[in-house]
Design an enzyme around this catalytic site. Structure first.
Site, PDB file in Angstrom:
ATOM      1  N   PHE A   1       0.851  -1.190   0.000  1.00 42.99           N
ATOM      2  CA  PHE A   1       0.000   0.000   0.000  1.00 42.99           C
ATOM      3  C   PHE A   1       0.883   1.235   0.000  1.00 42.99           C
ATOM      4  O   PHE A   1       1.710   1.427   0.892  1.00 42.99           O
ATOM      5  CB  PHE A   1      -0.908   0.007   1.226  1.00 42.99           C
ATOM      6  N   GLY A   2       0.686   2.097  -1.008  1.00 40.32           N
ATOM      7  CA  GLY A   2       1.447   3.334  -1.092  1.00 40.32           C
ATOM      8  C   GLY A   2       0.561   4.537  -0.855  1.00 40.32           C
ATOM      9  O   GLY A   2      -0.550   4.610  -1.377  1.00 40.32           O
ATOM     10  N   TYR A   3       1.048   5.501  -0.079  1.00 41.53           N
ATOM     11  CA  TYR A   3       0.267   6.702   0.230  1.00 41.53           C
ATOM     12  C   TYR A   3       1.049   7.980  -0.067  1.00 41.53           C
ATOM     13  O   TYR A   3       0.524   9.085   0.057  1.00 41.53           O
ATOM     14  CB  TYR A   3      -0.175   6.693   1.699  1.00 41.53           C
TER      15      TYR A   3
ATOM     16  N   GLU B   1      12.734   2.916   2.159  1.00 44.40           N
ATOM     17  CA  GLU B   1      12.035   3.496   3.313  1.00 44.40           C
ATOM     18  C   GLU B   1      12.910   3.523   4.571  1.00 44.40           C
ATOM     19  O   GLU B   1      12.406   3.463   5.691  1.00 44.40           O
ATOM     20  CB  GLU B   1      10.755   2.693   3.584  1.00 44.40           C
TER      21      GLU B   1
END
Length: 233
Positions: free
Chosen positions: A44-46, A137
């Site tokens: 999931f990328g935000y 990250e």
């Protein structure tokens, strides 16, 4: 190459098998020891992942929009490795779970979202790309899992996915609550190896508009940043 102890504990270093690590970064992202990643093949990328897939498109089985309910996206993370430098850190988004001590303070800017909407990528060989994602990250994020819901129907579970977030007490790049004015002032000036900080912001804003995603925090920061840059909306 980082030792196994360093990779598990997130010891700060200046080199990594995947590349140089700026001062202030870990060798790699931390991994939540309480999460079982077995069988999970989605990410999931935000932030930048919404417009920049996490891997070569040949490894992506499908992609779709999803919602992480009970999580708040904020520009409360500094960046020394992508949109800033150790001398002048930029600002990028992080995501706070509802059990984060500062979660309630997301209301300080009068913005209250029911969740964070982003992109979900189903990867054909997730283990192949995890080391690269963890390295990407490395500036204070922890890898864990999140339930992804239908953004239009929160009663519908779409999948379970990997997410990188600000873990309370374990994120050296987390700044705490920032006003939109403070964030915009930095974003208008910062730049790093991945480009100008405001390009990151405007790319995120554009993705939200194109996909009809309402995010008042992003809109407010973008508005003030344009004012700092002397641009017309």
């Amino acid at each position: 190459m980082a030792s196994m102890e360093e990779m598990v504990t997130g010891t700060v270093s200046n080199s990594n098998v995947l590349g140089d690590v700026p001062v202030g970064c870990w060798d790699t992202a931390e991994v939540d020891p309480d999460s079982d990643f077995s069988g999970v093949d989605c990410v999931f990328g935000y932030g930048s992942l919404v417009w920049k897939p996490p891997c070569d498109e040949s490894l992506i089985a499908e992609s779709f929009i999803g919602c992480a309910k009970g999580w708040a996206r904020r520009f409360w993370q500094h960046s020394v490795d992508h949109r800033g430098t150790p001398d002048f850190p930029g600002r990028v988004v992080t995501i706070l779970r509802d059990d984060h001590p500062d979660f309630a303070k997301t209301k300080l800017d009068q913005v209250v979202e029911v969740g964070t909407v982003g992109m979900v990528y189903r990867i054909t060989d997730i283990q192949r790309i995890l080391p690269e994602l963890d390295f990407r990250e490395k500036n204070g994020y922890t890898r864990t899992l999140v339930d992804i819901l239908d953004p239009h129907d929160h009663s519908k579970l779409l999948t379970r996915a990997i997410i990188y977030y600000a873990k309370p007490g374990r994120d050296p790049a987390y700044l705490g609550p920032q006003t939109t004015s403070e964030v915009a002032e930095v974003i208008a000036k910062a730049s790093g190896p991945s480009g100008k900080n405001y390009e990151y912001l405007f790319n995120l804003e554009q993705w939200c508009k194109q996909n009809h995603v309402g995010d008042s925090h992003i809109s407010a920061v973008a508005k003030l940043t344009r004012e700092r840059l002397g641009q017309q909306q």
